[in-house]
Design a protein around this motif. Sequence first.
Motif, PDB file in Angstrom:
ATOM      1  N   UNK A  38       0.831  -1.206   0.000  1.00 24.53           N
ATOM      2  CA  UNK A  38       0.000   0.000   0.000  1.00 24.53           C
ATOM      3  C   UNK A  38       0.870   1.263   0.000  1.00 24.53           C
ATOM      4  N   UNK A  39       1.943   1.240   0.777  1.00 21.80           N
ATOM      5  CA  UNK A  39       2.827   2.409   0.837  1.00 21.80           C
ATOM      6  C   UNK A  39       3.527   2.636  -0.498  1.00 21.80           C
ATOM      7  N   UNK A  40       3.932   1.552  -1.158  1.00 18.42           N
ATOM      8  CA  UNK A  40       4.566   1.687  -2.474  1.00 18.42           C
ATOM      9  C   UNK A  40       3.561   2.242  -3.475  1.00 18.42           C
ATOM     10  N   UNK A  41       2.340   1.742  -3.446  1.00 20.65           N
ATOM     11  CA  UNK A  41       1.303   2.239  -4.353  1.00 20.65           C
ATOM     12  C   UNK A  41       1.092   3.742  -4.146  1.00 20.65           C
ATOM     13  N   UNK A  42       1.025   4.165  -2.885  1.00 21.19           N
ATOM     14  CA  UNK A  42       0.864   5.595  -2.572  1.00 21.19           C
ATOM     15  C   UNK A  42       2.033   6.408  -3.125  1.00 21.19           C
ATOM     16  N   UNK A  43       3.236   5.901  -2.934  1.00 15.83           N
ATOM     17  CA  UNK A  43       4.423   6.631  -3.407  1.00 15.83           C
ATOM     18  C   UNK A  43       4.427   6.750  -4.930  1.00 15.83           C
ATOM     19  N   UNK A  44       4.137   5.651  -5.615  1.00 16.13           N
ATOM     20  CA  UNK A  44       4.114   5.683  -7.085  1.00 16.13           C
ATOM     21  C   UNK A  44       3.028   6.643  -7.558  1.00 16.13           C
ATOM     22  N   UNK A  45       1.864   6.576  -6.960  1.00 14.26           N
ATOM     23  CA  UNK A  45       0.775   7.490  -7.328  1.00 14.26           C
ATOM     24  C   UNK A  45       1.175   8.941  -7.108  1.00 14.26           C
ATOM     25  N   UNK A  46       1.851   9.221  -5.982  1.00 15.96           N
ATOM     26  CA  UNK A  46       2.303  10.584  -5.697  1.00 15.96           C
ATOM     27  C   UNK A  46       3.344  11.039  -6.725  1.00 15.96           C
ATOM     28  N   UNK A  47       4.277  10.157  -7.082  1.00 17.98           N
ATOM     29  CA  UNK A  47       5.286  10.504  -8.092  1.00 17.98           C
ATOM     30  C   UNK A  47       4.628  10.798  -9.446  1.00 17.98           C
TER      31      UNK A  47
END
Length: 151
Positions: A38-47
């Motif tokens: 979930x944290x990786x998904x959030x980071x990729x979405x933010x990038x």
Amino acid sequence: MTVRVDLDDTDKVIIRELQVDGRMSYSRLAPLVGLSEAAVRQRVNRLQARNVVQIVAVTDPMSLGYSMQAMLGVKVGSEVASTAEKISQIASVDYTVITAGRYDVLAEAVCTDNEHLLEVSNQVRRVDGVLDVEVMTYLRMVQQNYDWGTA
């Protein structure tokens, strides 16, 4: 105006991994960066939302029958921005930049053969505002990478 985005080490690792495999699943990426899926998904979405990364398919023009690539150095009389925009609308031009120096505009053309390249260079010459075009045919691609800014 582009706003500078500061990346932390985790963002840089995520970007490096996606540069190798843009289709990597979040579940596979998570242990590589030490975060939850979930944290990786959030980071990729933010990038992506900040326009730091775009996940796209990059094609090899040679494998699609485009055996000629060239950079066209263009000198422009006036209205550089509007002239560059018109050049960018030519179908076989895949990269257009306004520059300082010898040329006002650089445009990369991807073509099937010499005749196609000749037609593209003639199309560029016919654009209003173009004074001169120098065609620099690529003989061999030595390097093309997309990994800047993540070291």
